[in-house]
Scaffold this motif. Structure first.
Motif, PDB file in Angstrom:
ATOM      1  N   UNK A   1       0.726  -1.289  -0.004  1.00  0.00           N
ATOM      2  CA  UNK A   1      -0.137   0.043  -0.228  1.00  0.00           C
ATOM      3  C   UNK A   1       0.832   1.281  -0.188  1.00  0.00           C
ATOM      4  N   UNK A   2       0.328   2.339  -0.539  1.00  0.00           N
ATOM      5  CA  UNK A   2       1.207   3.549  -0.489  1.00  0.00           C
ATOM      6  C   UNK A   2       0.863   4.172   0.669  1.00  0.00           C
ATOM      7  N   UNK A   3       0.113   3.881   1.467  1.00  0.00           N
ATOM      8  CA  UNK A   3      -0.155   4.674   2.780  1.00  0.00           C
ATOM      9  C   UNK A   3      -1.071   3.740   3.361  1.00  0.00           C
ATOM     10  N   UNK A   4      -1.851   4.312   4.651  1.00  0.00           N
ATOM     11  CA  UNK A   4      -2.486   3.607   5.651  1.00  0.00           C
ATOM     12  C   UNK A   4      -3.904   2.981   4.666  1.00  0.00           C
ATOM     13  N   UNK A   5      -4.302   1.955   4.716  1.00  0.00           N
ATOM     14  CA  UNK A   5      -5.333   1.308   4.167  1.00  0.00           C
ATOM     15  C   UNK A   5      -6.469   0.660   4.937  1.00  0.00           C
TER      16      UNK A   5
ATOM     17  N   UNK B   1     -12.415  -0.038   3.227  1.00  0.00           N
ATOM     18  CA  UNK B   1     -12.117   0.989   2.158  1.00  0.00           C
ATOM     19  C   UNK B   1     -11.877   0.242   0.792  1.00  0.00           C
ATOM     20  N   UNK B   2     -11.074  -0.817   0.937  1.00  0.00           N
ATOM     21  CA  UNK B   2     -10.694  -1.536  -0.308  1.00  0.00           C
ATOM     22  C   UNK B   2     -12.111  -2.016  -1.032  1.00  0.00           C
ATOM     23  N   UNK B   3     -12.851  -2.726  -0.167  1.00  0.00           N
ATOM     24  CA  UNK B   3     -14.095  -3.264  -0.708  1.00  0.00           C
ATOM     25  C   UNK B   3     -15.057  -2.422  -1.094  1.00  0.00           C
ATOM     26  N   UNK B   4     -15.088  -1.084  -0.521  1.00  0.00           N
ATOM     27  CA  UNK B   4     -16.216   0.088  -1.005  1.00  0.00           C
ATOM     28  C   UNK B   4     -15.583   0.500  -2.060  1.00  0.00           C
ATOM     29  N   UNK B   5     -14.474   0.667  -2.518  1.00  0.00           N
ATOM     30  CA  UNK B   5     -13.701   0.844  -3.744  1.00  0.00           C
ATOM     31  C   UNK B   5     -14.223   0.071  -4.806  1.00  0.00           C
TER      32      UNK B   5
ATOM     33  N   UNK C   1       2.602  -2.808   5.084  1.00  0.00           N
ATOM     34  CA  UNK C   1       1.802  -1.853   5.234  1.00  0.00           C
ATOM     35  C   UNK C   1       0.826  -1.370   6.543  1.00  0.00           C
ATOM     36  N   UNK C   2       0.654  -0.401   6.634  1.00  0.00           N
ATOM     37  CA  UNK C   2      -0.119   0.325   7.533  1.00  0.00           C
ATOM     38  C   UNK C   2      -1.735   0.019   7.519  1.00  0.00           C
TER      39      UNK C   2
END
Length: 244
Positions: free
Chosen positions: A55-59, A63-67, A174-175
């Motif tokens: 990941x590029x930052x906190x995830x 949020x992944x599923x929503x997107x 990843x965070x």
């Protein structure tokens, strides 16, 4: 696409969210049973199955599923979440993305209890020693109930070992962030399923959620452990088809 997904069938959408001990393969029997009536969407969270752990930052998994649902033009869906993914389903429901919920031995807002802490501590000890196979087998022994077949045991070990290997290899790791949930404000129909052979924490967690969610019904399965969808898949298929 951040996370891997697959779709089967047509009709009203049903999203199957896997336990964090396995990956979307835990739902193979349910996909086959449900796809004749529903548009079944399965995902692998980051670091599981076919999804990379970066990941590029906190995830967040929610949020992944929503997107993903937005990309698939799915506004609201029936969300089925197992174990840690029960909390993911609740976060999505809090965001208005659920028209109903099925939560199988879910995490809740209850703090960890001694039995859960002891399980996590043994897992950490084995991983620190480099015994990935032993940690994967610990998960299968702990989470599967007495009805599980040798094949189911082997599948859990396989999926959990793969997740451990992918996640341990991540550099940097990843965070992950976790959203707040208030079950009392999640006003959608919910079926909460508990296994009598599960860890005491998860049994208490299921009962707690069933009491907090405004429109919940609790079903306790006397034969089940933590992963009933893999232990007696035909029975969970019938339960889902009847409810959804």
């Amino acid at each position: 696409m951040t996370i891997w997904h697959a779709e089967h069938g047509t009709g009203e959408p049903v999203v199957l969210l896997h336990s964090t001990a396995v990956d979307s393969g835990m739902w193979d029997a349910q996909v086959e049973a449900l796809s004749g009536r529903f548009r079944v969407i399965t995902v692998d969270f980051r670091g599981y199955g076919r999804s990379a752990f970066r990941a590029d930052g906190p995830y967040s998994d929610a949020g992944d599923v929503a997107r993903l649902l937005a990309e698939l033009e799915v506004g609201r869906a029936a969300l089925v979440g197992a174990s840690g993914a029960g909390r993911v389903a609740l976060e999505l429901a809090a965001a208005g993305l659920a028209d109903r919920l099925v939560l199988l031995n879910p995490l809740s807002t209850l703090p960890p209890t001694d039995d859960l802490r002891a399980y996590w501590a043994e897992e950490r000890r084995l991983l620190k020693q480099g015994d990935v196979q032993g940690a994967a087998e610990l998960n299968a022994r702990t989470l599967l109930g007495p009805e599980a077949t040798r094949e189911a045991f082997g599948r859990v070990v396989e999926m959990q070992r793969h997740a451990f290997e992918v996640q341990l290899a991540a550099d940097p790791e990843p965070e992950q962030a976790e959203g707040e949930i208030e079950p009392a404000k999640i006003d959608v129909p919910a079926l909460v399923v508990a296994g009598a052979h599960d860890l005491p924490y998860f049994l208490a967690s299921a009962r707690h959620l069933a009491g907090e969610l405004p429109r919940a019904r609790l079903v306790e399965l006397e034969w089940a452990g933590h992963l009933p969808a893999m232990e007696r898949p035909e029975e969970i298929n019938r339960l889902l088809l009847d409810y959804l």
